[in-house]
Write a protein that holds these residues in place. Structure first.
Motif, PDB file in Angstrom:
ATOM      1  N   GLU A   1       2.120   3.338 -48.207  1.00 57.28           N
ATOM      2  CA  GLU A   1       2.295   4.145 -46.998  1.00 57.28           C
ATOM      3  C   GLU A   1       2.855   3.309 -45.856  1.00 57.28           C
ATOM      4  OE1 GLU A   1      -1.518   5.973 -46.590  1.00 57.28           O
ATOM      5  OE2 GLU A   1      -1.019   7.582 -48.012  1.00 57.28           O
ATOM      6  N   ALA A   2       2.432   2.065 -45.796  1.00 57.04           N
ATOM      7  CA  ALA A   2       2.986   1.179 -44.769  1.00 57.04           C
ATOM      8  C   ALA A   2       4.498   1.063 -44.962  1.00 57.04           C
ATOM      9  CB  ALA A   2       2.330  -0.195 -44.856  1.00 57.04           C
ATOM     10  N   ARG A   3       4.895   0.957 -46.211  1.00 61.95           N
ATOM     11  CA  ARG A   3       6.321   0.853 -46.504  1.00 61.95           C
ATOM     12  C   ARG A   3       7.042   2.114 -46.060  1.00 61.95           C
ATOM     13  NH1 ARG A   3      10.470   1.627 -50.186  1.00 61.95           N
ATOM     14  NH2 ARG A   3       9.441   3.145 -51.506  1.00 61.95           N
ATOM     15  N   LEU A   4       6.457   3.258 -46.364  1.00 61.36           N
ATOM     16  CA  LEU A   4       7.085   4.514 -45.960  1.00 61.36           C
ATOM     17  C   LEU A   4       7.225   4.569 -44.450  1.00 61.36           C
ATOM     18  CD1 LEU A   4       5.962   7.538 -48.078  1.00 61.36           C
ATOM     19  CD2 LEU A   4       7.862   5.965 -48.325  1.00 61.36           C
ATOM     20  N   ASP A   5       6.172   4.117 -43.757  1.00 63.47           N
ATOM     21  CA  ASP A   5       6.222   4.125 -42.295  1.00 63.47           C
ATOM     22  C   ASP A   5       7.358   3.251 -41.797  1.00 63.47           C
ATOM     23  OD1 ASP A   5       4.130   5.787 -42.305  1.00 63.47           O
ATOM     24  OD2 ASP A   5       2.638   4.343 -41.621  1.00 63.47           O
ATOM     25  N   ARG A   6       7.437   2.042 -42.362  1.00 65.91           N
ATOM     26  CA  ARG A   6       8.531   1.152 -41.947  1.00 65.91           C
ATOM     27  C   ARG A   6       9.876   1.817 -42.194  1.00 65.91           C
ATOM     28  NH1 ARG A   6       5.631  -2.814 -44.434  1.00 65.91           N
ATOM     29  NH2 ARG A   6       7.035  -2.863 -46.227  1.00 65.91           N
ATOM     30  N   PHE A   7       9.990   2.468 -43.348  1.00 63.81           N
ATOM     31  CA  PHE A   7      11.253   3.098 -43.705  1.00 63.81           C
ATOM     32  C   PHE A   7      11.584   4.199 -42.699  1.00 63.81           C
ATOM     33  CE2 PHE A   7      13.628   6.347 -46.121  1.00 63.81           C
ATOM     34  CZ  PHE A   7      14.769   5.590 -46.348  1.00 63.81           C
TER      35      PHE A   7
ATOM     36  N   VAL B   1      14.783   4.521 -40.215  1.00 57.43           N
ATOM     37  CA  VAL B   1      15.679   5.676 -40.121  1.00 57.43           C
ATOM     38  C   VAL B   1      15.760   6.166 -38.679  1.00 57.43           C
ATOM     39  CG1 VAL B   1      15.951   8.091 -40.763  1.00 57.43           C
ATOM     40  CG2 VAL B   1      15.321   6.405 -42.493  1.00 57.43           C
ATOM     41  N   MET B   2      14.607   6.211 -38.010  1.00 61.10           N
ATOM     42  CA  MET B   2      14.563   6.634 -36.612  1.00 61.10           C
ATOM     43  C   MET B   2      15.441   5.740 -35.747  1.00 61.10           C
ATOM     44  SD  MET B   2      13.084   9.326 -36.042  1.00 61.10           S
ATOM     45  CE  MET B   2      11.689  10.435 -36.067  1.00 61.10           C
ATOM     46  N   LYS B   3      15.314   4.449 -35.994  1.00 57.94           N
ATOM     47  CA  LYS B   3      16.084   3.481 -35.210  1.00 57.94           C
ATOM     48  C   LYS B   3      17.578   3.730 -35.412  1.00 57.94           C
ATOM     49  CE  LYS B   3      17.020  -1.336 -35.208  1.00 57.94           C
ATOM     50  NZ  LYS B   3      16.987  -2.360 -36.261  1.00 57.94           N
ATOM     51  N   LEU B   4      17.965   3.903 -36.650  1.00 57.96           N
ATOM     52  CA  LEU B   4      19.379   4.185 -36.947  1.00 57.96           C
ATOM     53  C   LEU B   4      19.839   5.424 -36.191  1.00 57.96           C
ATOM     54  CD1 LEU B   4      20.083   3.600 -40.729  1.00 57.96           C
ATOM     55  CD2 LEU B   4      20.548   2.144 -38.758  1.00 57.96           C
ATOM     56  N   LYS B   5      18.994   6.439 -36.237  1.00 57.76           N
ATOM     57  CA  LYS B   5      19.348   7.712 -35.613  1.00 57.76           C
ATOM     58  C   LYS B   5      19.558   7.519 -34.105  1.00 57.76           C
ATOM     59  CE  LYS B   5      17.565  12.390 -35.292  1.00 57.76           C
ATOM     60  NZ  LYS B   5      16.288  13.134 -35.304  1.00 57.76           N
ATOM     61  N   LYS B   6      18.611   6.798 -33.481  1.00 59.94           N
ATOM     62  CA  LYS B   6      18.693   6.563 -32.047  1.00 59.94           C
ATOM     63  C   LYS B   6      19.960   5.804 -31.699  1.00 59.94           C
ATOM     64  CE  LYS B   6      14.506   7.554 -29.948  1.00 59.94           C
ATOM     65  NZ  LYS B   6      13.159   7.033 -29.688  1.00 59.94           N
TER      66      LYS B   6
END
Lengths: 128, 128
Positions: free
Chosen positions: B94-100, B104-109
DNA sequence: CAATTGGTTAGCCATGTAGCTAACTATAGA
DNA sequence: TCTATAGTTAGCTACATGGCTAACCAATTG
């Protein structure tokens, strides 16, 4: 015909091997190629690949080949299914403990009530 | 000498068998004698007793004999230990999913910010 | 095209596992 | 004391598992 093992059988039996558990742990951190996965292990590749196949047929791992490299990733459903089994057993176990505790409580209350009604027998200090 | 299997190895391998899983489930509901446990199974007693021994050496089950009857009960620690393994893996996953997701959020921003600066390229309808 | 790399298939061997029957021990009950 | 009950031990067979080597594709790379 086909040996018709349940999913749980296969998942638990897959996880019973330390090599395979290590692979699963590795894949929790992200996908990897067969070679990357095999690297830390002192084992011939064909032997290692057998482990990967066990993980795949158990449903714990998925993989696909692109070019000449096969990339593996975790399929969390099987893992969750197994975790679920534990949680169900624990629920039953805990329900039993609760019932047992309730039973002990009931005994205690009854004893107290009985003691209140005729304070002679149980609470008597000692003598005849 | 002695084969030095880890506790997890033994617990998972014990639980990989449907007969043994059924025994554990039965014992979650309360202790029972060997005979009571064996009754629902269409299997010779000696074979069945082997399963019980596997469960005992894995640490999942305890038993003691009084008179001629051996009473078995669950030892929840081993079960909890195994459940724990799943929870740790899930935490990593789950930690990995969160990082992922964060990635993605960062890319989007970044994309949005870039689009805001020069609104020509990405938002342009079509042509050269 | 030739060589290297990444993975796979086939087949062997030793050991482990799950089942069985037969025979035995030891307690409980008549 | 005799008998039935509860479990255990010993020993067998069949099959599964985990490891190996050798040989073999099939993409990349030089």
């Amino acid at each position: 015909m086909a040996n018709q093992l349940s999913q749980l059988d296969q998942v638990f039996s897959a996880l019973a091997d330390p090599t395979r558990r290590a692979i699963v742990m590795r894949l929790c951190a992200g996908e990897a190629s067969v070679g990357e996965l095999a690297d830390p292990f002192d084992m011939a590749l064909p032997s290692f690949i057998k482990h990967i196949r066990v993980l795949e047929t158990s449903g714990l791992v998925l993989s696909e080949k692109s070019g000449r490299v096969r990339t593996c990733r975790l399929s969390p459903d099987a893992l969750l299914g197994a975790e679920d089994w534990f949680q169900r057993q624990r629920a039953i176990w805990e329900a039993r403990l609760d019932r047992f505790e309730a039973y002990v409580m009931k005994l205690k209350k009854e004893k107290e009530r009985a003691a209140a009604k005729r304070p002679s027998r149980a609470t008597k200090k000692k003598g005849s």
